[in-house]
Design an enzyme around this catalytic site. Sequence first.
Site, short mmCIF file in Angstrom:
data_model
loop_
_atom_site.label_atom_id
_atom_site.label_comp_id
_atom_site.label_asym_id
_atom_site.label_seq_id
_atom_site.Cartn_x
_atom_site.Cartn_y
_atom_site.Cartn_z
CB THR A 15 -0.88 0.01 1.27
OG1 THR A 15 -1.54 -1.25 1.34
CG2 THR A 15 -1.89 1.12 1.26
CE LYS A 107 3.46 1.22 12.05
NZ LYS A 107 2.67 1.69 10.95
CD GLU A 131 7.70 13.52 10.05
OE1 GLU A 131 8.63 14.27 10.29
OE2 GLU A 131 6.79 13.27 10.88
CB VAL A 134 4.88 8.72 14.57
CG1 VAL A 134 3.79 9.11 15.57
CG2 VAL A 134 5.91 7.84 15.24
CB ILE A 138 0.63 14.13 11.57
CG1 ILE A 138 -0.86 13.86 11.36
CG2 ILE A 138 0.84 15.22 12.58
CD1 ILE A 138 -1.57 13.42 12.63
CD GLU A 192 0.62 -1.41 10.82
OE1 GLU A 192 1.74 -1.87 10.62
OE2 GLU A 192 0.28 -0.31 10.37
CG ASP A 203 0.24 1.03 14.64
OD1 ASP A 203 1.19 0.78 13.88
OD2 ASP A 203 -0.41 2.09 14.60
CE LYS A 207 1.39 4.48 13.91
NZ LYS A 207 -0.01 4.38 13.49
N GLY A 304 -3.03 5.10 5.65
CA GLY A 304 -3.43 5.09 4.25
C GLY A 304 -2.26 5.38 3.32
N1 HSE Z 1 -2.18 0.66 10.81
C1 HSE Z 1 -1.80 2.00 11.08
C2 HSE Z 1 -3.02 2.78 11.51
C3 HSE Z 1 -1.21 2.61 9.82
O1 HSE Z 1 -4.13 2.25 11.40
O2 HSE Z 1 -2.89 3.88 11.99
C4 HSE Z 1 -0.20 3.68 10.06
O3 HSE Z 1 0.73 3.40 10.99
#
Ligand code: HSE
Length: 438
Positions: A15, A107, A131, A134, A138, A192, A203, A207, A304
């Site tokens: 992706t 991450k 970058e 996280v 942003i 993920e 996740d 971050k 995304g």
């Molecule tokens: N799987 C993560 C989320 C994607 O849903 O935020 C970006 O780290």
Amino acid sequence: MNDDTIRVGIFGVGTVGAGVIELLSENRTVIEKRAGKPVKAVKAVVADIGKKRAVDMSQIELSDRPESILDDPEIDIVVELIGGLDLSETIILDALEKGKSVVTANKALLAEKSMSIFPAAYRANGCFGFEASVGAGIPVIRTLREGFSGDRIITISGIMNGTANYILTRMTEDEMEFDQALKGAQELGYAEADPTFDIEGIDTAHKLIILMNLAYNGLFNFKDLKTEGISSITSADIRFARELGYRIKLLGKACHTGQGVEGRVHPALVPEGHIMASVNGAFNAISVTGNYVGPSVLHGLGAGSHPTAAAVVSDLIEASRYHTTGQQTPLFPFSVAEDQLQPLKMVPMEDIRSEYYLRFNVQDQVGVLARISKILAENNISIRSVIQKGRTSDPASTVAVIIVTHESLEKDIQKALLSANQLDFVVSRTQLIRIEPN
Ligand code: HSE
């Protein structure tokens, strides 16, 4: 090094990788102006070279052998987008060793193997950009590393997982069930590869620890971060929270208190007028408070293909500028000088203070509330409000008793729940959700 073009080799064309290739092509004119030279994806390494891709690969040499990129002296920048820990670590260390710049969105690796990756990034002759690790689109890494570099950071708090936020939003606004909402997030490319990481808070924890490391000037142990996910949140909790004037959000929070640095990831009841309560869908928001800059909030799409690709390409441009201008020393890859990359300790979770939402699932009998209140009182927990719902004509039926506490010590709450869960009329494990901000 190639003289007239910055040549990029990409590991992983899923992706995000497809988004990076598309963006480099679609915005090539502006990227060239900003980087000083054309930036081209020329090679990619993937596990299955026969697989159909979501992007035009006709200008890219495809291979399943890492050496095709790593051993090519013409590749200036390596982009690691395969995720996972071991192979990605080997690729990054090898690329840095060979003087290439490295850009990664990984991450998990940066959170769990920071002691291996960051010192290598300082020793390297190339840039190291992360970058995209996280908050996707942003720019929170740059904000902490550069924008707020003169500040002492007091708190970092926010919604850092698009999938979990999308699920909670759909459950709240569309009264959707958890599984259906998760499927939607997966179809939109937010989740993920293993969505457990999204749902169980891992996740977010990855971050948060990266941000804590940047903000508090060292390296915390990922295992010290207390992490709870959203899989135990029911539609009943969402309804009760709304009745009490809150939304449920999965938060990552770190805070510098008199005792040291607290860090934690868990679902939280957030007052509906609070800025975090209005962050919906795949949006992330990260609030940072510094002792001079004061409070600030960054808000944007945290997952995304396109937002994550935008972050990767911003690092590609930074690294390209370094290669273009022939600088001898890259910027610090991290927020502090290399000798400050020391292990840091976190305040144990049992010592934090919060207000709590407790949902007891009980048989509707005389004295239930009195016995629960007694246990709470014995553990120094003061009750702020109580809701009891659902008495039916069936005497064997169960009812939910919701208790909201005043600020209490985590250790006391855990002890009280251990006792309360053993009461004969408590039919299932009591739900605990912390209330933020506290
Ligand atoms: N799987 C993560 C989320 C994607 O849903 O935020 C970006 O780290």
